[in-house]
Design a protein around this motif. Sequence first.
Motif, mmCIF file in Angstrom:
data_model
loop_
_atom_site.group_PDB
_atom_site.id
_atom_site.type_symbol
_atom_site.label_atom_id
_atom_site.label_comp_id
_atom_site.label_asym_id
_atom_site.label_seq_id
_atom_site.Cartn_x
_atom_site.Cartn_y
_atom_site.Cartn_z
ATOM 1 N N GLU A 144 26.425 -29.549 -40.957
ATOM 2 C CA GLU A 144 26.627 -31.025 -40.444
ATOM 3 C C GLU A 144 26.445 -31.828 -41.822
ATOM 4 O O GLU A 144 24.991 -31.803 -42.322
ATOM 5 C CB GLU A 144 25.755 -31.505 -39.344
ATOM 6 C CG GLU A 144 26.117 -30.770 -38.114
ATOM 7 C CD GLU A 144 27.378 -31.511 -37.430
ATOM 8 O OE1 GLU A 144 27.922 -32.265 -37.763
ATOM 9 O OE2 GLU A 144 27.742 -30.691 -36.310
ATOM 10 N N THR A 145 27.136 -32.144 -42.548
ATOM 11 C CA THR A 145 27.275 -33.067 -43.719
ATOM 12 C C THR A 145 27.498 -34.661 -43.576
ATOM 13 O O THR A 145 28.033 -34.996 -42.474
ATOM 14 C CB THR A 145 27.560 -32.684 -44.874
ATOM 15 O OG1 THR A 145 29.128 -32.790 -44.851
ATOM 16 C CG2 THR A 145 27.680 -30.800 -44.851
ATOM 17 N N ASP A 146 27.328 -35.469 -44.496
ATOM 18 C CA ASP A 146 27.506 -36.834 -44.529
ATOM 19 C C ASP A 146 29.058 -37.034 -44.589
ATOM 20 O O ASP A 146 29.882 -38.030 -44.370
ATOM 21 C CB ASP A 146 27.083 -37.708 -45.920
ATOM 22 C CG ASP A 146 25.535 -37.961 -45.736
ATOM 23 O OD1 ASP A 146 25.029 -37.574 -44.588
ATOM 24 O OD2 ASP A 146 24.910 -38.238 -46.581
ATOM 25 N N LYS A 149 31.911 -31.570 -41.273
ATOM 26 C CA LYS A 149 31.496 -30.256 -41.059
ATOM 27 C C LYS A 149 31.998 -29.207 -41.662
ATOM 28 O O LYS A 149 33.161 -29.174 -42.040
ATOM 29 C CB LYS A 149 31.870 -30.073 -39.442
ATOM 30 C CG LYS A 149 31.093 -30.828 -38.405
ATOM 31 C CD LYS A 149 31.622 -30.619 -36.921
ATOM 32 C CE LYS A 149 30.895 -31.197 -36.107
ATOM 33 N NZ LYS A 149 31.271 -30.837 -34.601
#
Length: 276
Positions: A144-146, A149
């Motif tokens: 999970e990133t800024d 996904k």
Amino acid sequence: MKTALLQITSSDDPAENLDMVRAMMTDAAAQDARFVLTPEVTNCVSTSTTRQRAVLQHEEDDITLAGLRAQAAELGIWLLIGSLGIKTHDADGRFANRCFMIDAQGQIVARYDKIHMFDVQVTESETFRESKNYRPGETAVIAETDFGKVGLTICYDLRFPHLYAALAQAGARILTVPAAFSPVTGAAHWESLLRARAIETGCWVLAPAQTGTHPKTRGKTRQTHGHSLVVAPWGEVLIDAGTDPGIHIFDLDDSSVSEARRRVPSLTHVRPFTGP
């Protein structure tokens, strides 16, 4: 978002490789890259088990992991460490081939151990038995990133499309394939497989690669294919890095995922079936 693939030629000296990658990260950040990706076995490319046992470390002690986490935090960028050879506490003494997603504060947000081991005989003189020294992982991972996904995979995983379908169906919009591909199989299959995974899933496929002839202190000489690729969700190759080490920057546009999936919504058409 500006994103950078690092194409490198790692030696079997982790400290030397760390210095090289940190310098490249600094250059990429200076060109406004906010997400940087390195290849498989960033810390050490070696055909010698003796050398690997001498220089590889457990995760908590690994100088490459610590150094790259600190660099990511200093630069304020996201970093995919494509993989590191990591010692484990397994009774049989095998290593892990482990990918790390690092956030802009230098924290580890996801780990992935390579599932599929490269146990092949490419030619009469070129044989690989990855499972002899590395133990396979068992779990598919999404980071999970800024910026969405990200489905994590490594090198030989590329030949197993069900893994990529599962990642995309679980929400991944970016798939990463850091690699140290054989020149023989790379020339024959690398681009075709990467484009297929993008087309099948409607995902970005980002594949930073090791390249060239790798400096060594022990063992046989190792060569890798290079040609780091960026493949857009519709299957277009946006970057082919060739065979020279370097930094390759592009704009990662999430809207192209939605557009590709709107045009061919195959992920929504998956149907159960009985086996043959």
